[in-house]
Design an enzyme around this catalytic site. Structure first.
Site, PDB file in Angstrom:
ATOM      1  N   TYR A 290       0.847  -1.193   0.000  1.00 50.73           N
ATOM      2  CA  TYR A 290       0.000   0.000   0.000  1.00 50.73           C
ATOM      3  C   TYR A 290       0.887   1.249   0.000  1.00 50.73           C
ATOM      4  O   TYR A 290       1.804   1.365   0.815  1.00 50.73           O
ATOM      5  CB  TYR A 290      -0.900   0.021   1.238  1.00 50.73           C
ATOM      6  N   HIS A 301      -6.719   0.562  -2.011  1.00 54.41           N
ATOM      7  CA  HIS A 301      -6.285  -0.500  -2.912  1.00 54.41           C
ATOM      8  C   HIS A 301      -4.766  -0.607  -2.851  1.00 54.41           C
ATOM      9  O   HIS A 301      -4.059   0.405  -2.895  1.00 54.41           O
ATOM     10  CB  HIS A 301      -6.739  -0.159  -4.336  1.00 54.41           C
ATOM     11  N   LYS A 332      -2.705  -4.389 -10.182  1.00 52.64           N
ATOM     12  CA  LYS A 332      -1.478  -4.077  -9.466  1.00 52.64           C
ATOM     13  C   LYS A 332      -0.298  -4.171 -10.425  1.00 52.64           C
ATOM     14  O   LYS A 332      -0.394  -4.774 -11.497  1.00 52.64           O
ATOM     15  CB  LYS A 332      -1.278  -5.045  -8.293  1.00 52.64           C
TER      16      LYS A 332
END
Length: 354
Positions: A290, A301, A332
């Site tokens: 994060y 997210h 990601k």
């Protein structure tokens, strides 16, 4: 137009400079001669723009392709990528990483090259050392490095390789706990913090651990090692008679998890950069990361999947492909972290459309 095969080059005359280099930027002029690489010559032969001779005998495309494959390792792979890029409208020239590729609308003499492309088969392991050398070559001349992987059916997948310096905005744990120190016990493969207030502070301020219940917190090995090394956590063994120093803790943790120190050094670096790393087990990586964290209740997210690798690491390309595909599917970036006993380097690998 005739070219003569000489060692690992095909040499053509002055007419070729006018018709091949000046128009399509094939080869490299040297005086009144145009020198073409074997790959360029094969493509021009295929396009019927060049006849290739050896010992006054013209070679068919099959004969030349076979002969070129004897003279240049992985010729067939590189030809596949070269042909693909040319037919997509790119100007392509040889470089230290196989090819340098110009942006659409650009060409040599008008615009700088945009990409350095390195070609490899899906079957061939790629050493981290080789990857970093190619990346450095591209980075030093401000090019984007692209890895072109050719699969067994000759399809090509392109990956952009980048150096990154991830940084977050989470306050340090020293600021968060404001001088507090917690007590914990090293159990079989994790650590439990017993103090209720301290457990709450750790979890709320830095998203450390996972609550065992309303009052106690379970910490992973890397989290515990980090807090111990920072002097914020006291870790006792199960006998309760002795507290562990970091070296002793790391030795015990390394018996439980052989990659502990590899993971730990990356974890420490990520935390010190203001990031919040948590386990990436569900994603097949060491950490999910994060960049910004304010509250456990409003968890953002996670931006990255980070996997720690050693300097001698070799990428198995199908494995790398799965990792990148999974990271993309959960929105990601896939990052590989390399600790070289001095600092951490981060390599971002993601698919790119050419």
């Amino acid at each position: 137009m005739i070219g003569i095969l000489v060692n690992d080059r095909v040499k053509a005359g002055k007419q070729a400079i006018n018709e091949l280099y000046n128009v399509g930027y094939y080869g490299r002029p040297k005086g009144d001669t145009l020198e073409l690489t074997l790959i360029e010559a094969a493509y021009l032969h295929y396009k019927k723009k060049l006849e290739i001779q050896i010992d006054d005998r013209s070679l068919s495309f099959e004969e030349f392709f076979t002969e070129a494959s004897k003279r240049q390792q992985y010729f067939d792979l590189k030809y596949i990528v070269y042909k693909d890029l040319r037919e997509r409208g790119f100007y392509v020239q040889p470089s230290v990483t196989d090819f340098r590729v110009y942006p659409r609308g650009g060409h040599p003499g008008k615009t700088p090259a945009k990409f350095f492309v390195h070609v490899i088969s899906e079957r061939i392991p790629l050493s981290l050392k080789e990857l970093r050398m190619s990346l450095e070559a591209a980075h030093n001349v401000h090019k984007t490095m692209v890895l072109a992987i050719v699969d067994e059916e000759s399809d090509i997948t392109f990956y952009e390789i980048r150096k990154v310096e991830p940084a977050g905005s989470v306050e340090s744990i020293e600021q968060a706990v404001q001088g507090k120190r917690g007590r914990s016990t090293f159990l079989e493969d994790r650590v439990v913090v017993w103090n209720s207030d301290f457990s709450s502070s750790l979890h709320a301020a830095g998203f450390y651990g996972h609550p065992l219940d309303a009052d106690r917190l379970q910490l992973s090995l890397v989290e515990s090692g980090y807090l111990l090394k920072k002097g914020i956590l006291e870790v006792a063994d199960m006998s309760g008679t002795s507290s562990l120093g970091f070296s002793e803790f790391a030795a015990k943790a390394s018996v439980i998890e052989s990659e502990f120190m590899l993971k730990y050094m990356v974890y420490e670096n990520l935390r010190d950069r203001g990031l919040v790393p948590k386990t990436g087990f569900k994603f097949g990586s060491h950490f999910r990361v994060y960049l910004d964290f304010r509250s456990v209740d409003k968890l953002p997210h996670s931006e990255y999947l980070v996997h720690s690798i050693a300097e001698e690491y070799e990428f198995m390309l199908p494995v790398m492909s799965r990792a990148v595909r999974l990271a993309n599917s959960v929105r990601k970036r896939m990052i590989y972290a390399v600790y070289d006993n001095v600092h951490c380097a981060y390599i971002d690998i993601g698919r790119i459309k050419m």
